[in-house]
Design a protein around this motif. Structure first.
Motif, short mmCIF file in Angstrom:
data_model
loop_
_atom_site.label_atom_id
_atom_site.label_comp_id
_atom_site.label_asym_id
_atom_site.label_seq_id
_atom_site.Cartn_x
_atom_site.Cartn_y
_atom_site.Cartn_z
N THR A 187 3.15 1.86 64.20
CA THR A 187 3.25 1.48 62.80
C THR A 187 2.14 2.14 62.00
N PRO A 188 2.32 2.31 60.70
CA PRO A 188 1.31 3.05 59.91
C PRO A 188 0.02 2.29 59.63
N THR A 189 0.05 0.96 59.56
CA THR A 189 -1.14 0.20 59.14
C THR A 189 -1.44 -0.94 60.09
N ARG A 190 -2.68 -1.40 60.03
CA ARG A 190 -3.11 -2.53 60.84
C ARG A 190 -2.32 -3.78 60.47
N GLU A 191 -2.14 -4.00 59.17
CA GLU A 191 -1.44 -5.20 58.73
C GLU A 191 -0.01 -5.24 59.26
N LEU A 192 0.67 -4.10 59.18
CA LEU A 192 2.04 -4.06 59.69
C LEU A 192 2.07 -4.20 61.20
N ALA A 193 1.09 -3.62 61.89
CA ALA A 193 1.02 -3.76 63.34
C ALA A 193 0.91 -5.22 63.74
N THR A 194 0.07 -5.96 63.05
CA THR A 194 -0.10 -7.38 63.34
C THR A 194 1.18 -8.15 63.08
N GLN A 195 1.83 -7.84 61.95
CA GLN A 195 3.05 -8.57 61.60
C GLN A 195 4.18 -8.28 62.59
N VAL A 196 4.35 -7.01 62.95
CA VAL A 196 5.40 -6.64 63.91
C VAL A 196 5.13 -7.30 65.26
N SER A 197 3.87 -7.31 65.69
CA SER A 197 3.51 -7.95 66.95
C SER A 197 3.83 -9.44 66.92
N ASP A 198 3.55 -10.08 65.79
CA ASP A 198 3.87 -11.50 65.65
C ASP A 198 5.37 -11.74 65.81
N GLU A 199 6.17 -10.90 65.15
CA GLU A 199 7.62 -11.08 65.20
C GLU A 199 8.16 -10.82 66.61
N SER A 207 3.83 -6.58 77.86
CA SER A 207 5.18 -6.03 77.88
C SER A 207 5.44 -5.15 76.68
N VAL A 208 4.76 -5.48 75.57
CA VAL A 208 4.95 -4.77 74.31
C VAL A 208 3.58 -4.39 73.76
N VAL A 209 3.43 -3.14 73.36
CA VAL A 209 2.21 -2.68 72.69
C VAL A 209 2.59 -2.22 71.30
N VAL A 210 1.93 -2.78 70.29
CA VAL A 210 2.13 -2.35 68.90
C VAL A 210 0.83 -1.69 68.45
N ALA A 211 0.89 -0.43 68.03
CA ALA A 211 -0.33 0.34 67.78
C ALA A 211 -0.23 1.15 66.50
N THR A 212 -1.40 1.41 65.91
CA THR A 212 -1.50 2.37 64.82
C THR A 212 -1.79 3.74 65.41
N PRO A 213 -1.44 4.82 64.72
CA PRO A 213 -1.49 6.15 65.33
C PRO A 213 -2.88 6.61 65.78
N GLY A 214 -3.90 6.38 64.94
CA GLY A 214 -5.22 6.92 65.24
C GLY A 214 -5.80 6.40 66.53
N ARG A 215 -5.85 5.07 66.69
CA ARG A 215 -6.43 4.50 67.89
C ARG A 215 -5.57 4.81 69.12
N LEU A 216 -4.25 4.78 68.98
CA LEU A 216 -3.39 5.09 70.11
C LEU A 216 -3.63 6.51 70.60
N LEU A 217 -3.74 7.47 69.68
CA LEU A 217 -3.97 8.84 70.09
C LEU A 217 -5.32 8.99 70.79
N ASP A 218 -6.34 8.32 70.29
CA ASP A 218 -7.65 8.37 70.95
C ASP A 218 -7.55 7.89 72.40
N ILE A 219 -6.85 6.78 72.60
CA ILE A 219 -6.72 6.21 73.95
C ILE A 219 -5.97 7.18 74.87
N LEU A 220 -4.90 7.77 74.35
CA LEU A 220 -4.10 8.69 75.18
C LEU A 220 -4.87 9.97 75.50
#
Length: 547
Positions: A92-104, A137-150
């Motif tokens: 997802t593009p933003t932290r706020e959306l990542a949190t909301q999608v993860s909640d859902e 089971s599910v990871v919801v991530a923003t692009p910057g931190r996910l790319l750093d981890i990978l």
């Protein structure tokens, strides 16, 4: 991948009414849907779920607020084994959306034992990696931190079966397109890929060609890229009239909850102060704020402690709240995509909304360009005058009085007031109170807050009890428990506790992220990770993020 005869483009404008049970979902998922309060699937859900269940790649285009998260979340959860590592990756593009999608997604998958983890910048890598490896089971991530981890190869055996790009056009606008392309170089080739976007600019189409395999195209747009449930108006003003115009329009519209979009961070700070001084429960949101401040403001907005959110475009991305009645464009947006995203904050989940844009005569051509590109209908209207506002307010008050339920407590107050004031004067005074306040607050018709009303009723009962005793004095301070003999200032009964600092009621800094069901979140903890833990993740702060 080409849009040719082998790839169907579907227009599900008049999809037949079916139930979630008709779509072939597991009983555990159906139970989660019932618990979430859903009754019938939306058009994008009806169209997308069967293809996702069948393992097809899809490109889904639909208005913001039409239920895209459930469209990919329900069938994806249905198809994974929650005990077999990370099965779903959502970007997802933003932290706020990542949190909301993860909640859902947690709500949808809790009956199958699916755990969700949220990854975004702001905490240690080792903490986040440990949390994921413990069984998400599910990871919801923003692009910057996910790319750093990978890139640092910190995730072992990270082979998600299903990868979702949510709000792809927003990621394009925020400058994440290169990151997305690089992220996919680290993901397994054998995967199901789902891409969802409100608009389909050329770079997103090219991205889809690179990362999807023979996708099904699903479009729920009815020929327009904006929601037909959103009434759109524009007002031509002079530059110096913006503040006065926005206040008059907000007064006349009686908006329940609204977002005001500004172009710059300094403009957000200034306008939020202007609206606060005008009596609105307003607060600003932009990229220079600390994450804890951002989370506090968003939580206040969702819980109605803040009624007006003044924000930049990027800061407001990912704020998906269903009860936003109005969107105000303090300045016209830079492009048609920004306009679509802005007004998509209202008119969600089948509700009606209104989008209002302010512009000067010099900006009129820009509005026409946006209007033509979006393919929507906008109505020209005029900012109400002071007399218009007065007449509108009086009409609103009359309607509210006519519709107001009469509580038993009102009779008690009237009996109390009639001891010293005639009924006509009482009526005039109460209407004057309403006019002063402009709104009717609390559960009573005269605008008295609940705590003050309770105190008045308590004193009224005590006065009636005291009348039976000998020598009960008349007059005195009306609000005192025992009245001294003689007269006094009867206006003292109007005193009571005030509202105080409206910001004090907000819970500060509660975090997102984590396994649901762990220890309760503590105030002041940061976001990310398994729900309930104190440390979080986040998207690294990138200079490309304009706000």
């Amino acid at each position: 991948m080409q849009e040719n005869a082998q790839t169907n483009k579907i227009q599900h404008e008049d999809a037949p009414t079916i139930t979630f049970a008709d779509l072939g979902l597991k009983k555990e998922i159906l139970e989660s849907i019932k618990q979430a309060g859903f009754t019938t699937p939306s058009p994008i859900q009806t169209a997308a779920i069967p293809f996702v269940l069948a393992g097809r790649d899809i490109v889904g285009q639909a208005h913001t607020g039409t239920g895209k998260t459930a469209a990919f979340g329900l069938p994806a959860l249905n198809n994974i084994n929650p005990n077999n590592g990370v099965g779903i990756l959502v970007i997802t593009p933003t932290r706020e959306l990542a949190t909301q999608v993860s909640d859902e997604l947690y709500k949808y998958g809790r009956n199958i034992g699916a755990r969700t983890a949220t990854v975004y910048g702001g905490s240690s890598y080792s903490r986040q990696i440990d949390l994921i490896q413990r069984g998400a089971s599910v990871v919801v991530a923003t692009p910057g931190r996910l790319l750093d981890i990978l890139k640092k190869n910190l995730l072992k055996n990270f082979v998600p079966q299903i990868v979702v790009l949510d709000e792809a056009d927003e990621m394009l606008d925020m400058g994440f397109l290169d990151d997305i392309n690089e992220i996919f170089s680290y993901l397994p080739k054998e995967r199901q890929t789902l891409l969802f976007s409100a608009t389909m600019p050329k770079p997103i189409k090219l991205l889809a060609e690179r990362i999807l395999n023979n996708p099904e195209f699903i479009s729920i747009t009815k020929g327009e890229t904006t929601n037909s449930d959103i009434a759109q108006e524009y007002y031509v003003i002079e530059e110096s009239e913006r503040d006065d115009a926005i206040i008059r329009l907000m007064d006349s519209e009686e908006s329940k909850k609204s977002i005001v979009f500004c172009r710059t961070k300094s403009e957000v700070d200034r306008l939020s102060n202007v609206l606060s001084n005008a009596g609105y429960l307003a607060n600003g949101l932009h990229g220079d704020m600390e994450q804890r401040q951002r989370e506090t403001v968003i939580k206040g907005f969702k819980s109605d402690n803040i009624k007006v959110l003044v924000a930049t475009d990027v800061a407001a991305r990912g704020i998906h709240v269903d009860d936003i009645s109005h969107v105000f464009n303090y300045h016209i947006p830079f492009d048609s995509e920004s306009y679509v995203h802005r007004i998509g904050r209202t008119g969600r989940a089948g509700t009606k909304g209104k989008a209002i844009t302010l512009l000067t005569p010099l900006e009129f051509k820009e509005l026409q360009r946006i209007k033509a590109k979006v393919g929507t209908t906008m109505t020209h209207a005029f900012v109400p005058s002071k007399n218009d506002l007065k007449a509108s307010n009086l009409k609103s008050i009359v309607t509210k009085i006519e519709d107001q339920h009469i509580y038993d407590e009102a009779h008690k107050i009237l009996d109390l007031l009639k001891e010293d004031i005639d009924e006509e004067t009482i009526i005039f005074k109460l209407i004057s109170m309403i006019l002063d306040r402009q709104t009717i607050a609390g559960p009573n018709a005269i605008g008295i807050p609940a705590d003050k009303l309770a105190a008045i009723l308590d004193r009224a009962d005590k006065r009636r009890d005291s009348r039976g005793g000998a020598g009960g004095g008349r007059g005195g301070y009306r609000g005192n428990r025992s009245r001294p003999n003689g007269g006094g200032d009867r206006n003292r009964s109007s005193e009571g506790s005030g509202s105080g600092d409206r910001n004090r009621s907000r819970d500060g800094g509660n975090s997102g992220g984590g396994y649901r069901g762990d220890k309760p979140r503590e105030a002041g903890s940061t976001g990310g990770g398994y729900r309930g833990n104190n440390s979080g993740g986040g998207d690294r702060n990138r200079s490309r993020n304009r706000d």
